[in-house]
Design a protein around this motif. Structure first.
Motif, PDB file in Angstrom:
ATOM      1  N   CYS A 191      -1.659  -1.876 -12.596  1.00 11.55           N
ATOM      2  CA  CYS A 191      -2.531  -1.404 -11.333  1.00 11.55           C
ATOM      3  C   CYS A 191      -2.035  -2.318 -10.034  1.00 11.55           C
ATOM      4  O   CYS A 191      -2.342  -1.752  -9.076  1.00 11.55           O
ATOM      5  N   ILE A 192      -1.427  -3.431 -10.347  1.00 11.75           N
ATOM      6  CA  ILE A 192      -1.226  -4.482  -9.157  1.00 11.75           C
ATOM      7  C   ILE A 192       0.462  -4.565  -9.177  1.00 11.75           C
ATOM      8  O   ILE A 192       0.706  -5.512  -8.407  1.00 11.75           O
ATOM      9  N   THR A 193       1.234  -3.986 -10.106  1.00 18.45           N
ATOM     10  CA  THR A 193       2.434  -4.291 -10.012  1.00 18.45           C
ATOM     11  C   THR A 193       3.371  -3.069  -9.691  1.00 18.45           C
ATOM     12  O   THR A 193       3.039  -1.778  -9.980  1.00 18.45           O
ATOM     13  N   THR A 209      -7.456   1.984 -17.526  1.00 16.81           N
ATOM     14  CA  THR A 209      -7.910   1.015 -16.612  1.00 16.81           C
ATOM     15  C   THR A 209      -9.314   0.402 -16.700  1.00 16.81           C
ATOM     16  O   THR A 209     -10.045   1.012 -16.964  1.00 16.81           O
ATOM     17  N   CYS A 256       0.402  -5.927 -15.503  1.00 16.13           N
ATOM     18  CA  CYS A 256      -0.627  -5.012 -15.222  1.00 16.13           C
ATOM     19  C   CYS A 256      -0.223  -4.046 -14.064  1.00 16.13           C
ATOM     20  O   CYS A 256       0.102  -4.297 -13.146  1.00 16.13           O
ATOM     21  N   CYS A 289     -10.575  -3.085 -14.147  1.00 13.58           N
ATOM     22  CA  CYS A 289     -10.956  -3.688 -12.828  1.00 13.58           C
ATOM     23  C   CYS A 289     -10.252  -2.981 -11.492  1.00 13.58           C
ATOM     24  O   CYS A 289     -10.749  -2.883 -10.265  1.00 13.58           O
ATOM     25  N   LEU A 290      -9.012  -2.533 -11.974  1.00  8.51           N
ATOM     26  CA  LEU A 290      -7.904  -2.009 -10.753  1.00  8.51           C
ATOM     27  C   LEU A 290      -7.587  -3.345 -10.032  1.00  8.51           C
ATOM     28  O   LEU A 290      -7.127  -3.060  -8.924  1.00  8.51           O
ATOM     29  N   MET A 291      -7.837  -4.686 -10.450  1.00 12.71           N
ATOM     30  CA  MET A 291      -7.458  -5.655  -9.811  1.00 12.71           C
ATOM     31  C   MET A 291      -6.451  -6.693 -10.543  1.00 12.71           C
ATOM     32  O   MET A 291      -6.364  -7.783 -10.339  1.00 12.71           O
ATOM     33  N   GLY A 292      -6.185  -6.208 -11.722  1.00  9.27           N
ATOM     34  CA  GLY A 292      -5.291  -7.014 -12.603  1.00  9.27           C
ATOM     35  C   GLY A 292      -6.019  -8.100 -13.398  1.00  9.27           C
ATOM     36  O   GLY A 292      -5.143  -8.880 -14.361  1.00  9.27           O
ATOM     37  N   SER A 293      -7.380  -8.502 -13.383  1.00  8.02           N
ATOM     38  CA  SER A 293      -8.463  -9.436 -13.891  1.00  8.02           C
ATOM     39  C   SER A 293      -8.358  -8.814 -15.437  1.00  8.02           C
ATOM     40  O   SER A 293      -8.721  -9.748 -16.257  1.00  8.02           O
ATOM     41  N   CYS A 294      -8.763  -7.550 -15.654  1.00  4.24           N
ATOM     42  CA  CYS A 294      -9.313  -7.251 -16.976  1.00  4.24           C
ATOM     43  C   CYS A 294      -8.146  -7.133 -18.026  1.00  4.24           C
ATOM     44  O   CYS A 294      -8.241  -7.035 -19.295  1.00  4.24           O
ATOM     45  N   HIS A 295      -6.942  -6.858 -17.641  1.00  5.10           N
ATOM     46  CA  HIS A 295      -5.706  -6.607 -18.292  1.00  5.10           C
ATOM     47  C   HIS A 295      -5.839  -4.962 -19.047  1.00  5.10           C
ATOM     48  O   HIS A 295      -4.807  -4.914 -19.928  1.00  5.10           O
TER      49      HIS A 295
END
Length: 79
Positions: free
Chosen positions: A58-60, A35, A56, A37-43
């Motif tokens: 973390c967000i799915t 992991t 991602c 960023c845990l927000m889906g931005s860094c992939h």
């Protein structure tokens, strides 16, 4: 409603609830997904759903409408 989630290449299967974050399901099953960023931005936490998209984790959440779901893990050596 529960779904059987199978993580490859580890071949670990765990039961999960629809909507439960895939990253949480993996952690509960003893599977490590990198992991960032845990927000889906860094992939960093991208995984591939069999016969589906790369997402991602973390967000799915676990999607509805399936009894079983296979998730292919792959690692990015830069993470």
């Amino acid at each position: 409603m529960s779904v059987l989630i199978r993580f490859l290449p580890d071949n670990v299967t765990v039961e999960a609830e629809v909507g439960e974050p895939i990253l949480d399901v993996a952690e509960r099953a003893g599977i490590s997904i990198p992991t960032g960023c845990l927000m889906g931005s860094c992939h960093a936490c991208e995984v591939e759903i069999e016969d589906g998209p790369t997402i991602c984790s973390c967000i799915t959440g676990v999607p509805p409408g399936r009894e079983k779901l296979t998730i292919n893990l792959y690692s990015d050596p830069t993470w």
